[in-house]
Scaffold this motif. Structure first.
Motif, PDB file in Angstrom:
ATOM      1  N   TYR A 119      49.724  -5.871  32.205  1.00  0.00           N
ATOM      2  CA  TYR A 119      48.418  -7.190  32.175  1.00  0.00           C
ATOM      3  C   TYR A 119      47.823  -7.592  31.551  1.00  0.00           C
ATOM      4  O   TYR A 119      48.078  -7.961  30.609  1.00  0.00           O
ATOM      5  CB  TYR A 119      46.880  -6.384  33.171  1.00  0.00           C
ATOM      6  CG  TYR A 119      46.853  -5.166  33.893  1.00  0.00           C
ATOM      7  CD1 TYR A 119      47.980  -5.510  34.973  1.00  0.00           C
ATOM      8  CD2 TYR A 119      46.685  -3.662  33.862  1.00  0.00           C
ATOM      9  CE1 TYR A 119      47.945  -4.444  35.995  1.00  0.00           C
ATOM     10  CE2 TYR A 119      46.630  -3.206  35.657  1.00  0.00           C
ATOM     11  CZ  TYR A 119      47.363  -3.873  36.363  1.00  0.00           C
ATOM     12  OH  TYR A 119      47.995  -3.147  38.128  1.00  0.00           O
ATOM     13  N   SER A 120      47.694  -9.646  31.982  1.00  0.00           N
ATOM     14  CA  SER A 120      47.562 -10.422  31.212  1.00  0.00           C
ATOM     15  C   SER A 120      46.039 -10.505  31.322  1.00  0.00           C
ATOM     16  O   SER A 120      45.112  -9.767  31.864  1.00  0.00           O
ATOM     17  CB  SER A 120      48.227 -11.601  32.461  1.00  0.00           C
ATOM     18  OG  SER A 120      47.853 -11.774  33.547  1.00  0.00           O
ATOM     19  N   PRO A 121      45.328 -11.887  30.567  1.00  0.00           N
ATOM     20  CA  PRO A 121      44.056 -11.697  30.811  1.00  0.00           C
ATOM     21  C   PRO A 121      43.699 -12.638  32.009  1.00  0.00           C
ATOM     22  O   PRO A 121      42.981 -12.282  32.556  1.00  0.00           O
ATOM     23  CB  PRO A 121      44.267 -13.579  29.767  1.00  0.00           C
ATOM     24  CG  PRO A 121      45.233 -12.931  28.407  1.00  0.00           C
ATOM     25  CD  PRO A 121      46.698 -12.676  29.198  1.00  0.00           C
ATOM     26  N   ALA A 122      44.741 -13.513  32.881  1.00  0.00           N
ATOM     27  CA  ALA A 122      44.311 -13.843  34.060  1.00  0.00           C
ATOM     28  C   ALA A 122      44.146 -12.286  35.393  1.00  0.00           C
ATOM     29  O   ALA A 122      43.537 -12.416  36.303  1.00  0.00           O
ATOM     30  CB  ALA A 122      45.610 -14.398  34.783  1.00  0.00           C
TER      31      ALA A 122
ATOM     32  N   PRO B  18      47.007  -3.391  29.685  1.00  0.00           N
ATOM     33  CA  PRO B  18      47.419  -4.787  28.932  1.00  0.00           C
ATOM     34  C   PRO B  18      48.638  -4.512  28.425  1.00  0.00           C
ATOM     35  O   PRO B  18      49.059  -3.622  27.953  1.00  0.00           O
ATOM     36  CB  PRO B  18      46.137  -4.948  28.615  1.00  0.00           C
ATOM     37  CG  PRO B  18      46.131  -4.277  28.370  1.00  0.00           C
ATOM     38  CD  PRO B  18      46.280  -2.775  28.928  1.00  0.00           C
ATOM     39  N   ALA B  19      49.120  -5.668  28.164  1.00  0.00           N
ATOM     40  CA  ALA B  19      50.480  -5.884  27.564  1.00  0.00           C
ATOM     41  C   ALA B  19      49.096  -6.139  26.066  1.00  0.00           C
ATOM     42  O   ALA B  19      48.712  -7.619  25.889  1.00  0.00           O
ATOM     43  CB  ALA B  19      51.389  -7.372  27.976  1.00  0.00           C
ATOM     44  N   VAL B  20      50.459  -6.120  25.151  1.00  0.00           N
ATOM     45  CA  VAL B  20      49.589  -6.899  23.904  1.00  0.00           C
ATOM     46  C   VAL B  20      50.925  -6.880  22.789  1.00  0.00           C
ATOM     47  O   VAL B  20      51.966  -6.455  22.816  1.00  0.00           O
ATOM     48  CB  VAL B  20      48.956  -5.092  23.137  1.00  0.00           C
ATOM     49  CG1 VAL B  20      48.845  -6.211  21.461  1.00  0.00           C
ATOM     50  CG2 VAL B  20      47.206  -5.092  24.157  1.00  0.00           C
ATOM     51  N   TYR B  21      50.943  -7.678  21.920  1.00  0.00           N
ATOM     52  CA  TYR B  21      51.483  -8.305  20.544  1.00  0.00           C
ATOM     53  C   TYR B  21      50.948  -7.861  19.325  1.00  0.00           C
ATOM     54  O   TYR B  21      50.052  -8.015  19.219  1.00  0.00           O
ATOM     55  CB  TYR B  21      51.739 -10.072  20.630  1.00  0.00           C
ATOM     56  CG  TYR B  21      52.860 -10.260  20.034  1.00  0.00           C
ATOM     57  CD1 TYR B  21      54.494 -10.365  21.360  1.00  0.00           C
ATOM     58  CD2 TYR B  21      52.379 -10.729  18.763  1.00  0.00           C
ATOM     59  CE1 TYR B  21      55.384 -10.891  20.164  1.00  0.00           C
ATOM     60  CE2 TYR B  21      54.193 -11.527  18.389  1.00  0.00           C
ATOM     61  CZ  TYR B  21      54.833 -10.957  18.584  1.00  0.00           C
ATOM     62  OH  TYR B  21      56.194 -11.945  17.993  1.00  0.00           O
ATOM     63  N   GLU B  22      51.815  -6.801  18.542  1.00  0.00           N
ATOM     64  CA  GLU B  22      51.760  -6.706  17.948  1.00  0.00           C
ATOM     65  C   GLU B  22      53.560  -6.432  16.863  1.00  0.00           C
ATOM     66  O   GLU B  22      54.148  -5.987  17.251  1.00  0.00           O
ATOM     67  CB  GLU B  22      50.877  -5.535  17.027  1.00  0.00           C
ATOM     68  CG  GLU B  22      50.454  -4.519  16.050  1.00  0.00           C
ATOM     69  CD  GLU B  22      50.972  -4.400  15.184  1.00  0.00           C
ATOM     70  OE1 GLU B  22      51.159  -4.188  14.174  1.00  0.00           O
ATOM     71  OE2 GLU B  22      52.193  -3.698  15.430  1.00  0.00           O
TER      72      GLU B  22
ATOM     73  N   SER C  42      57.346  -3.878  17.428  1.00  0.00           N
ATOM     74  CA  SER C  42      58.241  -4.740  17.163  1.00  0.00           C
ATOM     75  C   SER C  42      57.704  -5.813  18.671  1.00  0.00           C
ATOM     76  O   SER C  42      58.880  -6.760  18.272  1.00  0.00           O
ATOM     77  CB  SER C  42      59.423  -4.263  18.123  1.00  0.00           C
ATOM     78  OG  SER C  42      59.292  -3.606  19.285  1.00  0.00           O
ATOM     79  N   GLY C  43      56.624  -5.852  18.828  1.00  0.00           N
ATOM     80  CA  GLY C  43      56.367  -7.118  19.292  1.00  0.00           C
ATOM     81  C   GLY C  43      55.676  -6.718  20.575  1.00  0.00           C
ATOM     82  O   GLY C  43      54.309  -6.533  20.344  1.00  0.00           O
ATOM     83  N   TRP C  44      55.753  -7.281  22.380  1.00  0.00           N
ATOM     84  CA  TRP C  44      55.379  -6.460  23.339  1.00  0.00           C
ATOM     85  C   TRP C  44      55.433  -5.222  23.548  1.00  0.00           C
ATOM     86  O   TRP C  44      56.473  -4.698  23.393  1.00  0.00           O
ATOM     87  CB  TRP C  44      55.571  -7.734  24.113  1.00  0.00           C
ATOM     88  CG  TRP C  44      54.964  -8.944  23.944  1.00  0.00           C
ATOM     89  CD1 TRP C  44      56.177 -10.076  23.942  1.00  0.00           C
ATOM     90  CD2 TRP C  44      53.660  -9.705  24.492  1.00  0.00           C
ATOM     91  NE1 TRP C  44      55.649 -11.140  23.868  1.00  0.00           N
ATOM     92  CE2 TRP C  44      54.090 -10.976  24.274  1.00  0.00           C
ATOM     93  CE3 TRP C  44      52.453  -8.848  24.889  1.00  0.00           C
ATOM     94  CZ2 TRP C  44      53.475 -12.162  24.321  1.00  0.00           C
ATOM     95  CZ3 TRP C  44      51.266  -9.860  25.194  1.00  0.00           C
ATOM     96  CH2 TRP C  44      51.796 -11.559  25.057  1.00  0.00           C
ATOM     97  N   ARG C  45      54.064  -4.548  23.585  1.00  0.00           N
ATOM     98  CA  ARG C  45      54.150  -3.344  24.073  1.00  0.00           C
ATOM     99  C   ARG C  45      52.795  -2.985  25.049  1.00  0.00           C
ATOM    100  O   ARG C  45      51.764  -4.424  25.159  1.00  0.00           O
ATOM    101  CB  ARG C  45      54.193  -2.518  23.262  1.00  0.00           C
ATOM    102  CG  ARG C  45      54.910  -2.086  22.865  1.00  0.00           C
ATOM    103  CD  ARG C  45      55.945  -1.509  23.117  1.00  0.00           C
ATOM    104  NE  ARG C  45      57.755  -1.547  22.167  1.00  0.00           N
ATOM    105  CZ  ARG C  45      58.033  -1.993  21.825  1.00  0.00           C
ATOM    106  NH1 ARG C  45      58.382  -3.333  22.519  1.00  0.00           N
ATOM    107  NH2 ARG C  45      59.730  -1.265  21.114  1.00  0.00           N
ATOM    108  N   VAL C  46      52.982  -2.229  25.952  1.00  0.00           N
ATOM    109  CA  VAL C  46      50.790  -2.159  26.593  1.00  0.00           C
ATOM    110  C   VAL C  46      50.837  -0.825  25.368  1.00  0.00           C
ATOM    111  O   VAL C  46      51.190   0.483  25.375  1.00  0.00           O
ATOM    112  CB  VAL C  46      51.576  -1.689  28.176  1.00  0.00           C
ATOM    113  CG1 VAL C  46      50.595  -0.940  28.850  1.00  0.00           C
ATOM    114  CG2 VAL C  46      51.860  -2.358  28.895  1.00  0.00           C
TER     115      VAL C  46
END
Length: 372
Positions: free
Chosen positions: A52-55, A283-287, A292-296
């Motif tokens: 899920y995105s912020p929107a 939600p999708a999270v970036y770390e 390695s980047g995007w995960r839920v």
């Protein structure tokens, strides 16, 4: 075939991934006197769906796109997250949120004493927790300032000192996505989570129905439970049920606050309010320090900073000496699902979503800002 594979690789790099069927605990069991973070990571292929995105989250909870510019959300975590600011920049840029950086005065990272240096050593995979917290606070309140306070370690002594520092540095809401089962020592740290005029938020935990988690169990804290959130063909456009992992419980150590009226628990009942936490609907999270980047990433580690952002949007942080404000008002009532874990509560409201108050989701989830 090579061209198809190249396209798939490119999509995997550009699209946030969702959770797998078996989410991984970011933090393992904690030693006595220490807390564990409640983040859960999943890593299903990005080709299946996106987190899920912020929107999405603003749509699900009927939140405005703007507001909270005068608020500062403090995120308290253990150890340094060296890529926190850079990762947050990617998340916010991806979803069209305004930049929040040290340079523009929106973002600040300090140690538990309030100093920019030296920062503490990294504590295991806690950087994932930090990224989740920063992203969820941003998703709810993109105009809020963010203060990241990094405890020396995951001890309650260090984390409690970090909360105190956050308040001294001007935080109006403090989010805590960690905890440990309450016990005879819990009261020793309660004062760190009691700051009149500042809203203190904490995750209920990810252990199902069991002993409540500190700091969520403290009477001065807003305890945030968790739901499974899905799009639906109904008037709201979304549906929620109790997330099976969301912790709830009846305190054996904290007296029942006057504003809690549920009948089957003589002590403090957890939780007070809730939001999405299920890693399978999260939600999708970036770390990039650990992942390695995007995960839920889910767990009640997602719902607590999101609720902190909702409180910031509403602008009434000074009205939360406790969670009593959330016991009257307009919320989405979660009336299905349960979180039965180590003990079976026999379908009681303490572990089951029912009309009105229940343990796993409290009084419900945000339905706009009216209740906040």
């Amino acid at each position: 075939m090579k061209r198809v594979l190249a396209v798939l690789v490119l999509l995997g790099a550009l699209v946030p991934s969702v959770a797998s069927a078996a989410p991984r605990d970011v933090c393992g069991p904690a030693a006595p006197g220490f807390a564990r973070c409640y983040a859960k990571v999943d890593s299903r292929s990005a080709l299946r769906a996106t987190g899920y995105s912020p929107a999405d989250l603003r749509s699900a909870y009927r939140l405005p796109d703007t507001g909270g510019a005068a608020e500062t959300i403090a995120i308290v975590d253990a150890g340094d997250a060296p890529t926190a600011e850079a990762d947050l920049a990617v998340y916010r840029q991806t979803y069209g949120l305004p930049p929040c950086t040290t340079a523009n005065g929106c973002f600040r990272k300090v140690n538990q004493n309030g100093d920019a240096t030296p920062l503490p050593p990294r504590q295991g995979d806690w950087p994932v927790e930090t990224a989740l917290d920063l992203d969820m606070a941003s998703a709810a309140c993109s105009q809020c300032k963010i203060l990241l306070v990094e405890g020396d370690d995951a001890s309650f002594e260090a984390l409690g000192a970090s909360v105190d520092t956050a308040v001294k540095l001007g935080a109006t809401i403090v989010s805590n996505s960690y905890g440990a089962p309450e016990s005879h020592w819990s009261a020793e740290f309660a004062a760190h989570y009691q700051h009149p005029g500042v809203a203190i938020v904490a995750s209920s935990g990810d252990g199902g129905f069991d002993a409540p988690s500190a700091p969520a169990v403290y009477a001065s804290v807003i305890a945030v439970g968790g739901t499974s959130l899905s799009k639906a063909d109904n008037e709201r456009g979304w549906t929620e049920s109790v997330w099976t992992g969301a912790s709830s419980g009846c305190s054996a150590w904290v007296a029942k606050p006057s504003w809690q009226k549920d009948p089957n628990c003589p002590g403090r009942t957890v939780a007070d309010v809730a939001a999405v936490a299920d890693p399978a609907t999260g939600p999708a999270v970036y770390e990039t320090t650990v992942l390695s980047g995007w995960r839920v990433v889910g767990g009640t580690s997602a719902s607590a900073p999101f609720i902190a952002g909702v409180i910031a949007l509403a602008g009434h942080h000074d009205r939360y000496p406790d969670a009593s404000r959330l016991y009257s008002g307009q919320l989405n009532d979660v009336v299905s699902g349960n979180n039965v874990g180590f003990e079976d509560c026999g379908g009681d409201y303490l572990c089951t979503g029912v009309p009105g108050y229940d343990g796993p989701t409290g009084n419900g989830t945000p339905d706009g800002l009216a209740a906040f």
